[in-house]
Design an enzyme around this catalytic site. Structure first.
Site, short mmCIF file in Angstrom:
data_model
loop_
_atom_site.label_atom_id
_atom_site.label_comp_id
_atom_site.label_asym_id
_atom_site.label_seq_id
_atom_site.Cartn_x
_atom_site.Cartn_y
_atom_site.Cartn_z
N CYS A 109 0.82 -1.21 0.00
CA CYS A 109 0.00 0.00 0.00
C CYS A 109 0.86 1.26 0.00
O CYS A 109 1.95 1.29 0.57
CB CYS A 109 -0.86 0.05 1.27
SG CYS A 109 -1.87 -1.39 1.58
N CYS A 110 0.33 2.28 -0.63
CA CYS A 110 0.81 3.65 -0.47
C CYS A 110 -0.39 4.55 -0.71
O CYS A 110 -1.50 4.04 -0.93
CB CYS A 110 1.99 3.98 -1.39
SG CYS A 110 1.65 4.06 -3.15
N TRP A 111 -0.22 5.86 -0.65
CA TRP A 111 -1.37 6.76 -0.71
C TRP A 111 -2.26 6.48 -1.91
O TRP A 111 -3.46 6.34 -1.78
CB TRP A 111 -0.89 8.21 -0.69
CG TRP A 111 -2.00 9.20 -0.53
CD1 TRP A 111 -2.37 10.15 -1.42
CD2 TRP A 111 -2.88 9.33 0.59
NE1 TRP A 111 -3.43 10.88 -0.94
CE2 TRP A 111 -3.77 10.39 0.30
CE3 TRP A 111 -3.02 8.67 1.79
CZ2 TRP A 111 -4.78 10.79 1.17
CZ3 TRP A 111 -4.02 9.06 2.67
CH2 TRP A 111 -4.88 10.11 2.35
#
Length: 151
Positions: free
Chosen positions: A68-70
Site C-alpha cells: 500500500c501507499c497513498w
C-alpha cells in the site's frame, strides 16, 4: 500462505489488512511503518516498500505480497520493476479477480486514500478466491517474462 505486507505509512486500513490476512490463516511479514516503531523496516518509503515486498516474492521468501501507499501507484511501479513479479493496482474486487485470472498477479497493490475497510475485505475475498491463471493467458504472462521470444 506467506504474505509480504508493506506500506509507507501505518493507518487504520493497514492495521485492518494485517488483521484480515492473519484471520485468513496467512503468515504475514511486515515492511515499512506497519512493522512498528522499533523495527529497522519502519522508516521505509513507498519505493523501498514496493521493491522489498516484491523481492520477497521473487526470492521465494513470500508467496505473494500486499502493498500500500497513498495512491497505490507508487508501490505498484516499484514492485513491477522486480523480475518475476506481476503487481496489480486494484481498486475493486472484479479488478483483483481479473488480475489473478488473466495476469497471474502475485502482488496486490492498494490505495490508502480510496480503499475502505469493507472494500479491502471484498478485494481480498476476490484475490484469494482460488482463481488461477486462465490457460489461454499463459502465453501473455510468458511474454512478460521473456519466455516466448517476444519483448
Amino acid at each position: 500462505m506467506r504474505i509480504a505486507f508493506g506500506s509507507d505509512e501505518r493507518t487504520a486500513l493497514t492495521d485492518h489488512l494485517v488483521e484480515e490476512l492473519q484471520a485468513r490463516g496467512h503468515r504475514v511479514s511486515l515492511l515499512g511503518p506497519p512493522a512498528g516503531d522499533g523495527a529497522p523496516e519502519a522508516g521505509m518509503q513507498w519505493a523501498e516498500v514496493g521493491q522489498r515486498a516484491a523481492m520477497a516474492v521473487a526470492q521465494g521468501d513470500a508467496d505473494e505480497a500486499v502493498i500500500c501507499c497513498w495512491t497505490g501507484t507508487g508501490v505498484s511501479i516499484a514492485a513491477n520493476r522486480v523480475p518475476g513479479v506481476r503487481a496489480a493496482l486494484c481498486s475493486d474486487a472484479e479488478t483483483a479477480r481479473g488480475a489473478r485470472r488473466w495476469n497471474d498477479a502475485n502482488a496486490l497493490c492498494l490505495s490508502l486514500r480510496t480503499t475502505t475497510e469493507a472494500l479491502a475485505r471484498e478485494i481480498l475475498d476476490a484475490w484469494f478466491a482460488g482463481e488461477t491463471l486462465d490457460p489461454g493467458e499463459r502465453q501473455n504472462v510468458a511474454r512478460l517474462e521473456g519466455r516466448d521470444g517476444g519483448a
